[in-house]
Design a protein around this motif. Sequence first.
Motif, PDB file in Angstrom:
ATOM      1  N   LYS A  44       0.847  -1.194   0.000  1.00  0.00           N
ATOM      2  CA  LYS A  44       0.000   0.000   0.000  1.00  0.00           C
ATOM      3  C   LYS A  44       0.876   1.235   0.000  1.00  0.00           C
ATOM      4  N   ARG A  45       0.467   2.243  -0.733  1.00  0.00           N
ATOM      5  CA  ARG A  45       1.200   3.509  -0.736  1.00  0.00           C
ATOM      6  C   ARG A  45       0.977   4.217   0.587  1.00  0.00           C
ATOM      7  N   VAL A  46       2.026   4.411   1.331  1.00  0.00           N
ATOM      8  CA  VAL A  46       1.912   5.047   2.638  1.00  0.00           C
ATOM      9  C   VAL A  46       1.863   6.566   2.470  1.00  0.00           C
ATOM     10  N   THR A  47       0.898   7.185   3.116  1.00  0.00           N
ATOM     11  CA  THR A  47       0.834   8.645   3.149  1.00  0.00           C
ATOM     12  C   THR A  47       2.074   9.178   3.853  1.00  0.00           C
ATOM     13  N   THR A  48       2.708  10.192   3.257  1.00  0.00           N
ATOM     14  CA  THR A  48       3.955  10.678   3.841  1.00  0.00           C
ATOM     15  C   THR A  48       4.219  12.109   3.386  1.00  0.00           C
ATOM     16  N   THR A  49       5.301  12.676   3.856  1.00  0.00           N
ATOM     17  CA  THR A  49       5.709  14.003   3.413  1.00  0.00           C
ATOM     18  C   THR A  49       7.043  13.873   2.702  1.00  0.00           C
ATOM     19  N   LEU A  50       7.094  14.294   1.448  1.00  0.00           N
ATOM     20  CA  LEU A  50       8.344  14.200   0.685  1.00  0.00           C
ATOM     21  C   LEU A  50       9.305  15.306   1.119  1.00  0.00           C
ATOM     22  N   THR A  51      10.543  14.924   1.368  1.00  0.00           N
ATOM     23  CA  THR A  51      11.550  15.929   1.739  1.00  0.00           C
ATOM     24  C   THR A  51      12.737  15.838   0.782  1.00  0.00           C
ATOM     25  N   PRO A  52      13.319  16.975   0.423  1.00  0.00           N
ATOM     26  CA  PRO A  52      14.384  17.003  -0.583  1.00  0.00           C
ATOM     27  C   PRO A  52      15.755  16.803   0.057  1.00  0.00           C
ATOM     28  N   ARG A  53      16.055  15.594   0.481  1.00  0.00           N
ATOM     29  CA  ARG A  53      17.265  15.345   1.256  1.00  0.00           C
ATOM     30  C   ARG A  53      18.536  15.554   0.453  1.00  0.00           C
ATOM     31  N   PHE A  54      18.610  14.940  -0.699  1.00  0.00           N
ATOM     32  CA  PHE A  54      19.795  15.101  -1.540  1.00  0.00           C
ATOM     33  C   PHE A  54      20.021  16.581  -1.867  1.00  0.00           C
ATOM     34  N   ASP A  55      18.942  17.258  -2.232  1.00  0.00           N
ATOM     35  CA  ASP A  55      19.049  18.666  -2.625  1.00  0.00           C
ATOM     36  C   ASP A  55      19.476  19.555  -1.470  1.00  0.00           C
ATOM     37  N   ILE A  56      19.049  19.202  -0.279  1.00  0.00           N
ATOM     38  CA  ILE A  56      19.451  20.002   0.880  1.00  0.00           C
ATOM     39  C   ILE A  56      20.962  19.919   1.051  1.00  0.00           C
ATOM     40  N   GLY A  57      21.492  18.696   0.952  1.00  0.00           N
ATOM     41  CA  GLY A  57      22.941  18.535   1.051  1.00  0.00           C
ATOM     42  C   GLY A  57      23.657  19.280  -0.056  1.00  0.00           C
ATOM     43  N   ALA A  58      23.122  19.158  -1.259  1.00  0.00           N
ATOM     44  CA  ALA A  58      23.749  19.806  -2.417  1.00  0.00           C
ATOM     45  C   ALA A  58      23.732  21.321  -2.260  1.00  0.00           C
ATOM     46  N   ALA A  59      22.604  21.871  -1.818  1.00  0.00           N
ATOM     47  CA  ALA A  59      22.481  23.327  -1.692  1.00  0.00           C
ATOM     48  C   ALA A  59      23.439  23.860  -0.624  1.00  0.00           C
ATOM     49  N   ALA A  60      23.515  23.153   0.490  1.00  0.00           N
ATOM     50  CA  ALA A  60      24.410  23.592   1.563  1.00  0.00           C
ATOM     51  C   ALA A  60      25.861  23.557   1.078  1.00  0.00           C
ATOM     52  N   ALA A  61      26.222  22.498   0.371  1.00  0.00           N
ATOM     53  CA  ALA A  61      27.588  22.371  -0.140  1.00  0.00           C
ATOM     54  C   ALA A  61      27.891  23.485  -1.129  1.00  0.00           C
ATOM     55  N   ARG A  62      26.927  23.776  -1.983  1.00  0.00           N
ATOM     56  CA  ARG A  62      27.124  24.826  -2.979  1.00  0.00           C
ATOM     57  C   ARG A  62      27.337  26.177  -2.306  1.00  0.00           C
ATOM     58  N   TRP A  63      26.622  26.406  -1.258  1.00  0.00           N
ATOM     59  CA  TRP A  63      26.753  27.676  -0.519  1.00  0.00           C
ATOM     60  C   TRP A  63      28.139  27.791   0.112  1.00  0.00           C
ATOM     61  N   ILE A  64      28.637  26.669   0.615  1.00  0.00           N
ATOM     62  CA  ILE A  64      29.981  26.688   1.192  1.00  0.00           C
ATOM     63  C   ILE A  64      31.021  26.956   0.113  1.00  0.00           C
ATOM     64  N   LEU A  65      30.779  26.390  -1.058  1.00  0.00           N
ATOM     65  CA  LEU A  65      31.752  26.520  -2.146  1.00  0.00           C
ATOM     66  C   LEU A  65      31.830  27.934  -2.697  1.00  0.00           C
ATOM     67  N   ASN A  66      30.729  28.660  -2.670  1.00  0.00           N
ATOM     68  CA  ASN A  66      30.695  29.975  -3.313  1.00  0.00           C
ATOM     69  C   ASN A  66      30.462  31.114  -2.330  1.00  0.00           C
ATOM     70  N   PRO A  67      31.504  31.497  -1.653  1.00  0.00           N
ATOM     71  CA  PRO A  67      31.345  32.571  -0.672  1.00  0.00           C
ATOM     72  C   PRO A  67      30.977  33.884  -1.368  1.00  0.00           C
ATOM     73  N   GLU A  68      31.329  33.991  -2.623  1.00  0.00           N
ATOM     74  CA  GLU A  68      31.157  35.263  -3.336  1.00  0.00           C
ATOM     75  C   GLU A  68      29.752  35.417  -3.892  1.00  0.00           C
ATOM     76  N   ALA A  69      29.089  34.294  -4.119  1.00  0.00           N
ATOM     77  CA  ALA A  69      27.793  34.339  -4.790  1.00  0.00           C
ATOM     78  C   ALA A  69      26.873  35.364  -4.144  1.00  0.00           C
ATOM     79  N   GLY A  70      26.092  36.006  -4.955  1.00  0.00           N
ATOM     80  CA  GLY A  70      25.216  37.068  -4.486  1.00  0.00           C
ATOM     81  C   GLY A  70      24.154  36.595  -3.512  1.00  0.00           C
ATOM     82  N   ASP A  71      24.201  35.312  -3.209  1.00  0.00           N
ATOM     83  CA  ASP A  71      23.181  34.725  -2.357  1.00  0.00           C
ATOM     84  C   ASP A  71      23.322  35.194  -0.909  1.00  0.00           C
TER      85      ASP A  71
END
Lengths: 325, 325
Positions: A281-308
């Motif tokens: 049975k398909r279990v009701t759940t909440t989808l979370t972007p785990r891989f993307d969270i790691g990727a985004a955090a890493a990208r932020w560390i890599l680019n101190p200069e980014a306008g972000d």
Amino acid sequence: MHDVARVAGVSQMTVSRVMRGTGYISKDVRDGVVRAAREIGYVHNRLAGGNATYDNPIVGVVVPTMQNRVFTEVLSGINATLGESGLRPVFGVSEYALDHEEDLVFDLLSWRPRGLILPGLEHTASLRKIIAQTGVRVAEIMDIDGDPIAASFGFSQARAGAEMAHHLLAQGYRRIGYIGSLGGLDLRAQKRFEAFQRTVRAAGAALVDVTRAESASSMVAGRRMTAAVLGRRDPPEAIYFANDDLAAGALMHCLAEGVDVPQDVALAGFNGLDFLSALPKRVTTTLTPRFDIGAAAARWILNPEAGDTARVHDLGSVLRPGDTT
Amino acid sequence: MHDVARVAGVSQMTVSRVMRGTGYISKDVRDGVVRAAREIGYVHNRLAGGNATYDNPIVGVVVPTMQNRVFTEVLSGINATLGESGLRPVFGVSEYALDHEEDLVFDLLSWRPRGLILPGLEHTASLRKIIAQTGVRVAEIMDIDGDPIAASFGFSQARAGAEMAHHLLAQGYRRIGYIGSLGGLDLRAQKRFEAFQRTVRAAGAALVDVTRAESASSMVAGRRMTAAVLGRRDPPEAIYFANDDLAAGALMHCLAEGVDVPQDVALAGFNGLDFLSALPKRVTTTLTPRFDIGAAAARWILNPEAGDTARVHDLGSVLRPGDTT
DNA sequence: CTGTTAGCGCATTCAT
DNA sequence: ATGAATGCGCTAACAG
């Protein structure tokens, strides 16, 4: 490097530049250096240079546990993103203990990392102090409900918890249960739970059962606790689990014991792990972007200069209704 | 260190000794140094010293994937064991590609690790050459069927595969199938399969179906492939899966579709992951000591002096019959 | 595009 | 039990 330089007939500094791929080097010289290095079996020492530059190609990562796919997926995202730049994550496992996290951060700082990735927004005072002193770039992940040290990447745990409460209430469930683990050590799960509880009560419904294992969450623990909860008098009509493993274990109990889902009891998990879609049975759940969270955090560390300049990065979560509620 | 030394009124060398806890330091001096360090917010740079000593408190680890619990458990074992000595694993993911593994090793060597932990006994020629040149201490894990570079830690994949074949044959199954993944890239799974196949055929039974997904193994892939295999003409009476995830997915298919296990089809997995015991039926599988393999390899790297001269370390595997065969 | 000089933060070695 | 001198392998800064 001296030896390579001698063999290639250039200066040691030129070898250094070739190894790092920086500066302007003529193709001939570059090829000569590469050949010389290969010839004498030279391997660049990437950490020695950190001495001169005050940091190393490293990002320190603290994960609460390795027993949960969630964090290995986050780590995958971090690793994949850093890999493109030749950096590597160096990780420590905190076991959900803030004082252990503090020790880990202290240790990781002794590696002079380019940045730090920490779970959640809650940390000890000493941790905050040493971060401030050293000025490391810190990304906090998985939670955005609070004030980040520098930047947070994740989603609102409170919103996710409230949202699931609304979903269950909308389906008409009034007697609701909650099953968690780790005795509440998981602060993100705790935030979800509290928002969930508030929402249920605000609607005039009842949270009739709250059970937490002392052990880590797992399908086995979920199955066991669900059996216990359903065996009590006046069991809940619906159960919200701290994560998918627990919910999947519950579904297994119901399948094995002939408990009808969602007729006899409704089940809802959290995270939206892949394996859910293999269950009967398909279990009701909440989808979370785990891989993307790691990727985004890493990208932020890599680019101190980014306008972000944003401090809070909401990558969102999505409630996915299934056949169990 | 100079600053700490000045504040504490000692020499820089004394600070170095206190930080590392080596040599004889009077308690008074030690306390003074520790206080001075805390006062000025000094954090020891553990990698700078590697410069002088030619290695760092690091063990390079290559894992084929992070998508499989098996390797995160191995990594846990490594991490737990190294942690006691203040070393850390620095890992790379090879995605089951030997040439990628070669690149990773080259990169990891640039960290001047105290040792390397690699999956399996099969490596490229260049990999072997560079290992020989640099003289790093290498532990090969998960497989012992072959000649290790220095030392191997694991169990016999061939024996495990043959053993499962004997088990299925002993239960009377004569028409047998195999379901794997990754198009055979997983060399350990491949060794199990080949021994399994040999044993089945030697007994005069038939391997009637061999199916491999191109994708990574998962419950979802297992469920999908099992549905396909059982839908063909004259399907197998028993299926051996490359691992538990695939087998669990198969069980889910059978539960959902009302296929009787093991009456209509028998299922056997591999690894003995915890979550199996939460499923409605106990899946027959082979228990493997993943955490212990990581721990043993790490311990071997840590103790170059230990009298342990064995090259092959068989940690064993155990076939555990369940209710699905 | 390439070389020279200076020095990063620490540990080894030898004194005392 | 502590210190002084020296060098590890590398890179920044600047010169040319």
